[in-house]
Design an enzyme around this catalytic site. Structure first.
Site, PDB file in Angstrom:
ATOM      1  N   CYS A  55       0.775  -1.234   0.000  1.00 37.67           N
ATOM      2  CA  CYS A  55       0.000   0.000   0.000  1.00 37.67           C
ATOM      3  C   CYS A  55       0.809   1.288   0.000  1.00 37.67           C
ATOM      4  CB  CYS A  55      -0.959  -0.014   1.191  1.00 37.67           C
ATOM      5  SG  CYS A  55      -0.159  -0.484   2.738  1.00 37.67           S
ATOM      6  N   HIS A  94      -2.238   6.612   3.226  1.00 39.36           N
ATOM      7  CA  HIS A  94      -1.260   5.790   3.942  1.00 39.36           C
ATOM      8  C   HIS A  94       0.163   6.335   3.800  1.00 39.36           C
ATOM      9  CE1 HIS A  94      -0.925   1.465   5.645  1.00 39.36           C
ATOM     10  NE2 HIS A  94      -0.144   2.315   6.301  1.00 39.36           N
TER      11      HIS A  94
END
Length: 486
Positions: free
Chosen positions: A55, A106
């Site tokens: 991610c 993120h």
């Protein structure tokens, strides 16, 4: 482009969604008519890849237009500040309103916004974000979501969502996206990110969607002749193990949970796209562009593997669909089969918005392709990941959309696949004498790609296995930290 002709943008981003999980791809069971319509009426990039299949690094590449080796994050690592200008910062400086609803991008530090003017953040793993606070207020007896669900957020375990559907993270994300659009009252064009945590585990679709796929004849995972069964056929392994042997009920429920989460998002998108985003753009008198993609995929049992951080198609190939209003002059029904990647989002958006591109981006504008040109962004695409779950997992790969070459830096193991005749990567061609010249040519290309890397992956003549391979390159400033939600 004249200032008042700048388009509104909607970036729809799922988390951990495979590139083959579209009914547009003739998936044997999955229903995704809304996603399909974006590619069918716009552009469908059938060879889109993430250049680092986890991610943080993947999203950083989207935000910066830089390959992992350029932005310095070549694996999974929390706490590394993003030091490059982001797409959102450039858009804001150029007069765009920027908004995000749902799963944050993120990056570190957590409280930085990286160019988003308004954010309503929510996922299933951040205690205290806006979704978590909503859920605690609505169902205080449920507790923090991971404890309330009772299954891992990184495993193949699956069960129906146990609360009313309107409280599901995907429903909540769309509700907040709708709220942001309705509160957008100024004259500026906008860039909105609608960011879903699904189909990342926990695999908890609403019951209707789980039951739909449990009732179907579900496909078997791709298991190559080269794939190694985990010890004891996976029995007794950690719940979150990445090496698995999913069979029977475990496989069916994992697939039903995963497919159900995707189908659920697709259903939620219909009214959001047509009754909210496109309607608002029409009221504002602006053209519009929708981009649909994901940060990386999911192995879902293929080759005895689960989760991501792999070079194989399940983890590294992603959906990439683009549709625009008539004013954008896109060629409808375009199917493009050469490699594109998340790094291409930034230059494409800036080009469409009439904004000068920063120098030295690795991503390429896809606008000439979208408008029917024959442009090819690159001949070969390089992807990589430093050790994530263990040293064995690290990889480098090259693909031109037809061939894929994989090199494992731990021990030098190579693989070669013909994606045209073998899209499930069932047959490794690297040991076949008739493919020796192709293998050598791919190896030479990777030597060239890695020649300036600080790890010493090559001496200029050969690839050198066994070199230290950290997630953070020296030019990226690292901080300590870790996160179990990879």
């Amino acid at each position: 482009m004249k200032k008042d002709e700048r388009p509104n943008f909607l970036l729809i981003m799922t988390d951990q969604m495979r590139g083959d999980c579209l009914s547009l791809e003739r998936h044997p069971v999955l229903l995704t008519p809304v996603m399909d319509s974006l590619g069918g009426q716009g552009a469908w990039f059938t060879r889109a890849y993430t250049t680092c299949a986890s991610c943080i690094a993947a999203r950083r590449s989207l935000l910066t237009g830089l390959y992992p080796a350029r932005h310095g994050l070549v694996g999974y690592r929390e706490g590394v500040p993003l030091n490059s200008s982001s797409l959102l910062e450039i858009l804001r400086r150029s007069g765009y309103s920027t908004m995000l609803a749902g799963r944050y991008m993120h990056q570190s530090p957590y409280d930085a916004h990286y160019g988003y003017e308004r954010e309503i953040r929510g996922s299933t793993h951040i205690i205290g974000d806006e979704y978590d606070r909503m859920l605690a207020g609505a169902v205080p007896e449920f507790g923090e979501i991971r404890r309330g669900i009772g299954i891992s957020a990184n495993s193949w375990q699956a069960r129906p969502w146990p609360l009313p559907e309107y409280l599901h993270p995907s429903n909540w994300t769309v509700q907040q996206g709708r709220r942001l659009l309705r509160e957008h009252s100024d004259e500026r064009p906008f860039f909105m990110t609608l960011s879903f945590y699904a189909p990342h585990p926990p695999l908890v679709p609403p019951a209707f969607y789980m039951e739909r796929y449990l009732a179907m004849d579900l496909p078997q995972p791709a298991v190559g002749s080269w794939a190694a069964m985990p010890p004891r056929e996976g029995l007794g392994a950690e719940v979150e193990a990445y090496r698995v042997c999913l069979r029977g009920e475990a496989l069916r429920r994992a697939q039903a949970g995963y497919f159900g989460l995707i189908n659920h998002i697709d259903d939620l998108l219909f009214t959001f796209i047509y009754e909210e985003f496109i309607s608002l753009s029409a009221r504002n008198g602006r053209p519009w562009v929708i981009i649909f993609t994901a940060d990386h995929g999911e192995m879902l049992g293929d080759h005895y593997l689960f989760r991501k951080c792999q070079p194989y198609e399940g983890a590294s190939r992603i959906p990439f669909l683009v549709r625009g209003s008539g004013e954008m002059n896109f060629a409808p029904g375009l199917v493009f089969d050469k490699p594109v990647c998340l790094e291409d989002v930034m230059p494409t958006v800036l080009d469409l918005a009439g904004i000068e591109l920063p120098p030295d981006l690795d991503g390429k504008s896809l606008v000439p392709i979208l408008r029917g040109g024959a442009s090819r962004p690159r001949e070969w695409l390089h992807g990589e990941h430093s050790p994530c779950y263990d040293e064995e997992q690290a990889y480098h790969f090259l693909t031109d959309g037809r061939l894929k070459y994989i090199w494992r830096p731990r021990d030098g193991h190579e693989q070669l696949f013909d994606l045209t005749s073998d899209p499930r990567e069932l047959t490794d061609l690297s040991g076949k004498p008739e493919h020796a010249a192709t293998l050598a040519a791919c190896r030479a290309r990777l030597i060239q790609a890695l020649r300036e890397r600080p790890e010493g992956f090559t001496d200029g003549k050969a690839l050198v296995p066994g070199r230290p391979y950290a997630a953070v390159l020296p030019h990226a400033r690292a901080c300590s930290g870790s996160d179990k939600s990879v």
